[in-house]
Design a protein around this motif. Structure first.
Motif, PDB file in Angstrom:
ATOM      1  N   SER A  28     -10.192 -24.843  81.106  1.00  0.00           N
ATOM      2  CA  SER A  28      -8.966 -24.044  81.045  1.00  0.00           C
ATOM      3  C   SER A  28      -8.731 -23.593  79.607  1.00  0.00           C
ATOM      4  O   SER A  28      -9.187 -24.254  78.657  1.00  0.00           O
ATOM      5  CB  SER A  28      -7.764 -24.882  81.501  1.00  0.00           C
ATOM      6  OG  SER A  28      -6.552 -24.237  81.156  1.00  0.00           O
ATOM      7  N   ILE A  29      -7.956 -22.513  79.472  1.00  0.00           N
ATOM      8  CA  ILE A  29      -7.499 -22.134  78.117  1.00  0.00           C
ATOM      9  C   ILE A  29      -6.753 -23.294  77.461  1.00  0.00           C
ATOM     10  O   ILE A  29      -6.803 -23.433  76.239  1.00  0.00           O
ATOM     11  CB  ILE A  29      -6.557 -20.904  78.144  1.00  0.00           C
ATOM     12  CG1 ILE A  29      -5.467 -21.069  79.206  1.00  0.00           C
ATOM     13  CG2 ILE A  29      -7.351 -19.626  78.305  1.00  0.00           C
ATOM     14  CD1 ILE A  29      -4.368 -20.020  79.139  1.00  0.00           C
ATOM     15  N   TYR A  30      -6.114 -24.155  78.282  1.00  0.00           N
ATOM     16  CA  TYR A  30      -5.340 -25.233  77.677  1.00  0.00           C
ATOM     17  C   TYR A  30      -6.218 -26.411  77.248  1.00  0.00           C
ATOM     18  O   TYR A  30      -5.708 -27.428  76.774  1.00  0.00           O
ATOM     19  CB  TYR A  30      -4.184 -25.649  78.587  1.00  0.00           C
ATOM     20  CG  TYR A  30      -3.119 -24.559  78.640  1.00  0.00           C
ATOM     21  CD1 TYR A  30      -2.813 -23.807  77.507  1.00  0.00           C
ATOM     22  CD2 TYR A  30      -2.450 -24.247  79.812  1.00  0.00           C
ATOM     23  CE1 TYR A  30      -1.864 -22.785  77.538  1.00  0.00           C
ATOM     24  CE2 TYR A  30      -1.493 -23.233  79.858  1.00  0.00           C
ATOM     25  CZ  TYR A  30      -1.210 -22.510  78.709  1.00  0.00           C
ATOM     26  OH  TYR A  30      -0.262 -21.502  78.741  1.00  0.00           O
ATOM     27  N   GLY A  31      -7.510 -26.251  77.374  1.00  0.00           N
ATOM     28  CA  GLY A  31      -8.443 -27.124  76.671  1.00  0.00           C
ATOM     29  C   GLY A  31      -8.775 -26.570  75.295  1.00  0.00           C
ATOM     30  O   GLY A  31      -9.454 -27.217  74.499  1.00  0.00           O
ATOM     31  N   HIS A  32      -8.280 -25.358  75.010  1.00  0.00           N
ATOM     32  CA  HIS A  32      -8.604 -24.677  73.749  1.00  0.00           C
ATOM     33  C   HIS A  32      -7.382 -24.404  72.896  1.00  0.00           C
ATOM     34  O   HIS A  32      -7.461 -24.381  71.673  1.00  0.00           O
ATOM     35  CB  HIS A  32      -9.289 -23.335  74.041  1.00  0.00           C
ATOM     36  CG  HIS A  32     -10.625 -23.501  74.654  1.00  0.00           C
ATOM     37  ND1 HIS A  32     -11.782 -23.588  73.923  1.00  0.00           N
ATOM     38  CD2 HIS A  32     -10.990 -23.633  75.955  1.00  0.00           C
ATOM     39  CE1 HIS A  32     -12.811 -23.756  74.745  1.00  0.00           C
ATOM     40  NE2 HIS A  32     -12.356 -23.791  75.983  1.00  0.00           N
ATOM     41  N   THR A  33      -6.271 -24.102  73.566  1.00  0.00           N
ATOM     42  CA  THR A  33      -5.044 -23.793  72.833  1.00  0.00           C
ATOM     43  C   THR A  33      -3.911 -24.580  73.473  1.00  0.00           C
ATOM     44  O   THR A  33      -4.045 -25.053  74.608  1.00  0.00           O
ATOM     45  CB  THR A  33      -4.757 -22.270  72.864  1.00  0.00           C
ATOM     46  OG1 THR A  33      -3.670 -21.986  71.977  1.00  0.00           O
ATOM     47  CG2 THR A  33      -4.405 -21.774  74.259  1.00  0.00           C
ATOM     48  N   ILE A  34      -2.829 -24.746  72.746  1.00  0.00           N
ATOM     49  CA  ILE A  34      -1.720 -25.553  73.264  1.00  0.00           C
ATOM     50  C   ILE A  34      -0.677 -24.637  73.890  1.00  0.00           C
ATOM     51  O   ILE A  34      -0.299 -23.617  73.309  1.00  0.00           O
ATOM     52  CB  ILE A  34      -1.098 -26.393  72.123  1.00  0.00           C
ATOM     53  CG1 ILE A  34      -2.140 -27.381  71.577  1.00  0.00           C
ATOM     54  CG2 ILE A  34       0.139 -27.148  72.602  1.00  0.00           C
ATOM     55  CD1 ILE A  34      -2.718 -28.349  72.593  1.00  0.00           C
ATOM     56  N   ALA A  35      -0.233 -25.016  75.075  1.00  0.00           N
ATOM     57  CA  ALA A  35       0.727 -24.193  75.808  1.00  0.00           C
ATOM     58  C   ALA A  35       1.989 -23.961  74.973  1.00  0.00           C
ATOM     59  O   ALA A  35       2.552 -24.903  74.423  1.00  0.00           O
ATOM     60  CB  ALA A  35       1.086 -24.880  77.126  1.00  0.00           C
ATOM     61  N   ASP A  36       2.398 -22.704  74.897  1.00  0.00           N
ATOM     62  CA  ASP A  36       3.667 -22.345  74.258  1.00  0.00           C
ATOM     63  C   ASP A  36       4.759 -22.546  75.311  1.00  0.00           C
ATOM     64  O   ASP A  36       4.911 -21.735  76.224  1.00  0.00           O
ATOM     65  CB  ASP A  36       3.597 -20.884  73.796  1.00  0.00           C
ATOM     66  CG  ASP A  36       4.896 -20.429  73.154  1.00  0.00           C
ATOM     67  OD1 ASP A  36       5.907 -21.151  73.255  1.00  0.00           O
ATOM     68  OD2 ASP A  36       4.888 -19.330  72.559  1.00  0.00           O
ATOM     69  N   GLN A  37       5.484 -23.646  75.199  1.00  0.00           N
ATOM     70  CA  GLN A  37       6.434 -24.026  76.267  1.00  0.00           C
ATOM     71  C   GLN A  37       7.532 -22.971  76.452  1.00  0.00           C
ATOM     72  O   GLN A  37       8.168 -22.924  77.513  1.00  0.00           O
ATOM     73  CB  GLN A  37       7.050 -25.402  75.968  1.00  0.00           C
ATOM     74  CG  GLN A  37       6.008 -26.529  75.865  1.00  0.00           C
ATOM     75  CD  GLN A  37       5.237 -26.794  77.160  1.00  0.00           C
ATOM     76  OE1 GLN A  37       5.709 -26.475  78.248  1.00  0.00           O
ATOM     77  NE2 GLN A  37       4.034 -27.362  77.052  1.00  0.00           N
ATOM     78  N   ARG A  38       7.733 -22.107  75.445  1.00  0.00           N
ATOM     79  CA  ARG A  38       8.801 -21.104  75.561  1.00  0.00           C
ATOM     80  C   ARG A  38       8.535 -20.112  76.684  1.00  0.00           C
ATOM     81  O   ARG A  38       9.465 -19.531  77.224  1.00  0.00           O
ATOM     82  CB  ARG A  38       8.952 -20.338  74.231  1.00  0.00           C
ATOM     83  CG  ARG A  38       9.447 -21.232  73.100  1.00  0.00           C
ATOM     84  CD  ARG A  38       9.381 -20.521  71.773  1.00  0.00           C
ATOM     85  NE  ARG A  38       8.020 -20.113  71.424  1.00  0.00           N
ATOM     86  CZ  ARG A  38       7.687 -19.492  70.295  1.00  0.00           C
ATOM     87  NH1 ARG A  38       8.606 -19.201  69.412  1.00  0.00           N
ATOM     88  NH2 ARG A  38       6.425 -19.172  70.060  1.00  0.00           N
ATOM     89  N   ILE A  39       7.249 -19.913  77.045  1.00  0.00           N
ATOM     90  CA  ILE A  39       6.979 -18.884  78.065  1.00  0.00           C
ATOM     91  C   ILE A  39       7.354 -19.354  79.482  1.00  0.00           C
ATOM     92  O   ILE A  39       7.417 -18.552  80.393  1.00  0.00           O
ATOM     93  CB  ILE A  39       5.505 -18.386  78.038  1.00  0.00           C
ATOM     94  CG1 ILE A  39       4.530 -19.458  78.513  1.00  0.00           C
ATOM     95  CG2 ILE A  39       5.148 -17.860  76.664  1.00  0.00           C
ATOM     96  CD1 ILE A  39       3.078 -18.958  78.611  1.00  0.00           C
ATOM     97  N   TYR A  40       7.607 -20.675  79.636  1.00  0.00           N
ATOM     98  CA  TYR A  40       7.902 -21.197  80.976  1.00  0.00           C
ATOM     99  C   TYR A  40       9.387 -21.171  81.313  1.00  0.00           C
ATOM    100  O   TYR A  40       9.751 -21.353  82.476  1.00  0.00           O
ATOM    101  CB  TYR A  40       7.374 -22.634  81.110  1.00  0.00           C
ATOM    102  CG  TYR A  40       5.870 -22.699  81.001  1.00  0.00           C
ATOM    103  CD1 TYR A  40       5.068 -22.463  82.110  1.00  0.00           C
ATOM    104  CD2 TYR A  40       5.250 -22.962  79.781  1.00  0.00           C
ATOM    105  CE1 TYR A  40       3.687 -22.503  82.010  1.00  0.00           C
ATOM    106  CE2 TYR A  40       3.871 -23.004  79.673  1.00  0.00           C
ATOM    107  CZ  TYR A  40       3.100 -22.775  80.787  1.00  0.00           C
ATOM    108  OH  TYR A  40       1.738 -22.815  80.682  1.00  0.00           O
TER     109      TYR A  40
END
Ligand code: NAD
Length: 263
Positions: free
Chosen positions: A150-162
């Motif tokens: 997943s992309i989230y194995g590469h970058t950290i989720a920006d919680q603001r988008i949720y």
């Protein structure tokens, strides 16, 4: 839904593809793609499929088979795969697509939730790879493995988008998906000498009727301006499991419209 037939690869005809999580949103399209190419597909999933697949015990001239299997359970994995080994000479392609997440807030995450995500995303992949590699090592045609990261194995989720959707991507998903990348590289190095290639695809967010504000936020952060769909992954799946990638192993192909480039 696979609409684009330009990826038809004749070399998949009669190849045996074993996929975990073949009932999933991405998994289903990967299954359809290989069936379109006239490969034999064996789907190991914990849930019954929505349409009637053939049981492995009824093996006739059909191309698709379903085996109910919990990949977190060693006995279930061993029994499922041994029933396949008996009926097919080779397993040519293994696709590890089964994967889960959890959506409780971090402060409330239970050990059971944390462990369950780990067990499906990492332990399950380990058990399936171990059993299939034992088989592949004995085959003349050694086979290819493709893992879903997943992309989230590469970058950290920006919680603001949720926003307040309650669908925030959790730490354990990031931990396990970065683990998929490292596991892929480990196996590629370990089994390169045996001719087994192991690669990974890391998809970006796939559109699944998420809330409009989330989709807009996600699109804003994506250079190609949209969420993905399962069909976007098929070119990468075909490339990494065919002879087009004969000298490629240990790679993680990020298919995300540029999301991981950052904003
Ligand atoms: P999905 O949730 O639609 O399907 C996952 C499948 O795994 C389901 O059919 C489920 O029944 C199966 N499964 C769950 N636990 C299992 C178990 N213990 N044993 C056997 N099968 C089990 O997911 P998807 O959209 O098809 O995603 C496929 C892969 O791609 C996953 O690894 C996922 O993490 C990854 N991924 C998905 C997205 C996305 O936005 N959909 C993005 C990036 C990465």
């Amino acid at each position: 839904m696979i609409q684009n037939t330009k990826f038809f690869l004749n070399e998949f005809k009669d190849k045996v593809v074993l996929i975990t999580g073949g009932n999933g949103q991405i998994g289903q399209d990967i299954v359809k793609y290989y069936l379109h190419c006239e490969a034999v597909v064996i789907n190991l999933d914990i849930e019954e499929p929505t349409h009637a697949w053939q049981s492995i015990d009824e093996k006739k001239d059909k191309l698709e088979y379903f085996i109910k299997c919990d990949i977190t359970n060693k006995d279930s994995v061993v029994q499922s795969i041994e029933s396949v080994i008996d009926k097919f000479v080779n397993i040519d392609i293994l696709i590890n697509s089964a994967g889960i997440s959890v959506f409780s807030p971090f402060e409330e995450r239970t050990c059971e939730e944390f462990t369950h995500v780990f067990d499906v995303n990492i332990k399950g992949m380990f058990l399936v790879c171990q059993k299939i590699i034992q088989k592949m090592l004995k085959q003349e045609n050694k086979g290819v493995i493709l893992n879903l990261g997943s992309i989230y194995g590469h970058t950290i989720a920006d919680q603001r988008i949720y926003g307040d959707s309650g669908r925030n991507s959790p730490e354990i998903y990031a931990i396990t998906k970065s683990g998929v990348t490292q596991f892929t590289k480990y196996l590629a190095r370990y089994y390169g000498k045996d001719g087994i290639r192991v690669n990974c695809i890391s998809p970006g967010g796939i559109f699944a009727n998420q809330a409009n504000f989330f989709v807009k936020n996600y699109e804003y952060k994506t250079p190609l301006g949209r969420m993905g769909n399962p069909e976007d992954l098929i070119g990468g799946v075909a490339f990494l499991t065919s002879s087009m990638s004969i000298y490629v192993t240990g790679q993680d192909l990020i298919i995300d419209g540029g999301f991981c480039l950052g904003s």
